[in-house]
Design a protein around this motif. Sequence first.
Motif, PDB file in Angstrom:
ATOM      1  N   ILE A  15       0.847  -1.191   0.000  1.00 49.23           N
ATOM      2  CA  ILE A  15       0.000   0.000   0.000  1.00 49.23           C
ATOM      3  C   ILE A  15       0.879   1.237   0.000  1.00 49.23           C
ATOM      4  O   ILE A  15       1.797   1.361   0.814  1.00 49.23           O
ATOM      5  CB  ILE A  15      -0.932  -0.002   1.233  1.00 49.23           C
ATOM      6  N   THR A  16       0.606   2.140  -0.939  1.00 50.26           N
ATOM      7  CA  THR A  16       1.383   3.382  -0.995  1.00 50.26           C
ATOM      8  C   THR A  16       0.533   4.496  -1.593  1.00 50.26           C
ATOM      9  O   THR A  16      -0.649   4.302  -1.885  1.00 50.26           O
ATOM     10  CB  THR A  16       2.717   3.177  -1.742  1.00 50.26           C
ATOM     11  N   THR A  17       1.137   5.660  -1.746  1.00 47.71           N
ATOM     12  CA  THR A  17       0.385   6.833  -2.189  1.00 47.71           C
ATOM     13  C   THR A  17       0.667   7.192  -3.647  1.00 47.71           C
ATOM     14  O   THR A  17       1.823   7.151  -4.071  1.00 47.71           O
ATOM     15  CB  THR A  17       0.710   8.055  -1.301  1.00 47.71           C
ATOM     16  N   VAL A  69      -3.646   4.186  -2.468  1.00 52.91           N
ATOM     17  CA  VAL A  69      -4.750   4.630  -1.624  1.00 52.91           C
ATOM     18  C   VAL A  69      -4.725   6.156  -1.670  1.00 52.91           C
ATOM     19  O   VAL A  69      -3.653   6.761  -1.604  1.00 52.91           O
ATOM     20  CB  VAL A  69      -4.565   4.095  -0.185  1.00 52.91           C
ATOM     21  N   LEU A 114      -1.104  10.083   2.899  1.00 52.42           N
ATOM     22  CA  LEU A 114      -2.052   8.964   2.871  1.00 52.42           C
ATOM     23  C   LEU A 114      -3.263   9.238   3.770  1.00 52.42           C
ATOM     24  O   LEU A 114      -3.109   9.643   4.931  1.00 52.42           O
ATOM     25  CB  LEU A 114      -1.365   7.693   3.362  1.00 52.42           C
ATOM     26  N   VAL A 136      -5.619   7.976   6.181  1.00 51.50           N
ATOM     27  CA  VAL A 136      -5.492   6.788   7.024  1.00 51.50           C
ATOM     28  C   VAL A 136      -6.826   6.041   7.185  1.00 51.50           C
ATOM     29  O   VAL A 136      -6.834   4.826   7.374  1.00 51.50           O
ATOM     30  CB  VAL A 136      -4.852   7.141   8.379  1.00 51.50           C
ATOM     31  N   VAL A 166      -6.668   3.847   4.300  1.00 51.11           N
ATOM     32  CA  VAL A 166      -5.635   2.815   4.479  1.00 51.11           C
ATOM     33  C   VAL A 166      -6.176   1.695   5.373  1.00 51.11           C
ATOM     34  O   VAL A 166      -5.982   0.513   5.075  1.00 51.11           O
ATOM     35  CB  VAL A 166      -4.332   3.413   5.072  1.00 51.11           C
ATOM     36  N   TRP A 223      -9.482  -2.471  -4.484  1.00 45.92           N
ATOM     37  CA  TRP A 223      -8.259  -1.688  -4.227  1.00 45.92           C
ATOM     38  C   TRP A 223      -7.169  -1.977  -5.248  1.00 45.92           C
ATOM     39  O   TRP A 223      -6.196  -1.230  -5.341  1.00 45.92           O
ATOM     40  CB  TRP A 223      -7.721  -2.009  -2.826  1.00 45.92           C
ATOM     41  N   ILE A 244       3.452  -1.417   3.973  1.00 45.80           N
ATOM     42  CA  ILE A 244       2.951  -0.068   3.666  1.00 45.80           C
ATOM     43  C   ILE A 244       4.171   0.800   3.433  1.00 45.80           C
ATOM     44  O   ILE A 244       5.137   0.755   4.208  1.00 45.80           O
ATOM     45  CB  ILE A 244       2.098   0.499   4.826  1.00 45.80           C
ATOM     46  N   ALA A 275       4.840   4.572   3.275  1.00 43.76           N
ATOM     47  CA  ALA A 275       4.253   5.901   3.495  1.00 43.76           C
ATOM     48  C   ALA A 275       5.252   6.981   3.104  1.00 43.76           C
ATOM     49  O   ALA A 275       6.460   6.782   3.214  1.00 43.76           O
ATOM     50  CB  ALA A 275       3.864   6.054   4.960  1.00 43.76           C
ATOM     51  N   ILE A 290      -1.082   4.466  11.426  1.00 45.83           N
ATOM     52  CA  ILE A 290      -0.376   3.582  10.486  1.00 45.83           C
ATOM     53  C   ILE A 290       0.423   2.527  11.266  1.00 45.83           C
ATOM     54  O   ILE A 290       0.404   1.340  10.935  1.00 45.83           O
ATOM     55  CB  ILE A 290       0.544   4.389   9.539  1.00 45.83           C
TER      56      ILE A 290
END
Length: 396
Positions: free
Chosen positions: A81-83, A104, A113, A115, A118, A135, A150, A152, A165
């Motif tokens: 999961i990342t931005t 996300v 992000l 949250v 997330v 997703w 993740i 971030a 997070i």
Amino acid sequence: MTDNSPFLVPMSSPDLTDAERARVMEVVNSPILSMGKQTELFEKAIADFVGAKHAVAVNSGTAGLHLCVRAAGIETGDLVITTPFSFVASSNVLLFEKAIPVFVDVDPLTGNLDVDLVEKAVADLIAGGEAAKKWLPREGARNHGKLKAILAVDVFGQPADYERIVKLVKKYDLILIEDSCESLGAEYKSVKTGLFGDYGVFAFYPNKQITTGEGGMIVTNDDKAAGLMRALRNQGRAPGDNWLQHTELGYNYRIDELSAALGAVQMTRIEELLDKRQQVADWYADRLAEIQGIEAPGIASGTTRNSWFVYVIKVKPGLNRDLLAEKLTKARIPVRPYFLPIHLQPYMMKQFGYREGDYPVTEDLGKRGLALPFSGVMTEEQVETVCQILRSCLTS
Ligand SMILES: *Cc1c(COP(=O)(O)O)cnc(C)c1O
């Protein structure tokens, strides 16, 4: 005015003194231009600054992030999961290892992000099946593996919302990589960025808070990971290997001594450098409060110290950012749109089938964000000049 006339104010400038110049000359006059004392000094300075057990210097922030991905054991098909609202390097390092970035969307105030999202994404991805599908990218994720990490990003020098997070990664036993390439010195609830996760990375390109020309630094408290990263940056030579022995597939991600010398001296001035950037940001904030049509950068309540990397304003909804940028450029004020969303970069759209509309907050910020000239050596007069021209461009 001709097209190649210089700008009235530079977009960014490093802040270097005779102390940095003298140290670099010391290296130039020595026989050791790589893997020497300056690298050790620089690593120690960063480790002490953030309170890390290990700091591993590399030749770019991207290289540092890549080594984190390798140390985390992130491999083909793993989900991370990342931005999508970041500099492309934070996602590219996942693609280097054929992992799948799961984007996300972000918080409209900070660009970090979101949250709430997330939390939902983590729960759905772990549940799998239909829940997970919404997703995942449209294409390129057919044979995906499990959610592993993740990644971030502390966007523009502001920490992501780490309390929640960190809770999530603990609860689900995920790895957390912190891309702090824009946030050296920032504090979240009075704790410095870099070490909220398993590994963090800082970067030292000339527009960052401190510079080494090119360079990066990984921080971690994990002994094993630090050892692996030291081997990987040096062509996979493990401790005990001699010069032409390579225990594993590595890279040349070594920083040179000239760059490390710059970094070591810059770190002796870190508080001064951060304070000067804060002063310039304050000058901007005072003046921008009186200008209609734009919003100053938003700061979250958890940010107890923002470490100003760039100064990004947002044009009010409905206003044409690109037209404003064009007018400012013509008036010899350099500006940059920040960021162009990662999911809309051509190679990302091609590989994963992303479309416009997929991450609306990121896209909105991407359309409205404009970085103004910014550095710690900017004078109040220069800030005044930028703001006056900005005001007149907004009303003409
Ligand atoms: C600067 C930066 C990097 C690393 O950049 P390098 O040019 O490789 O040093 C990575 N992520 C983000 C968000 C950055 O701003």
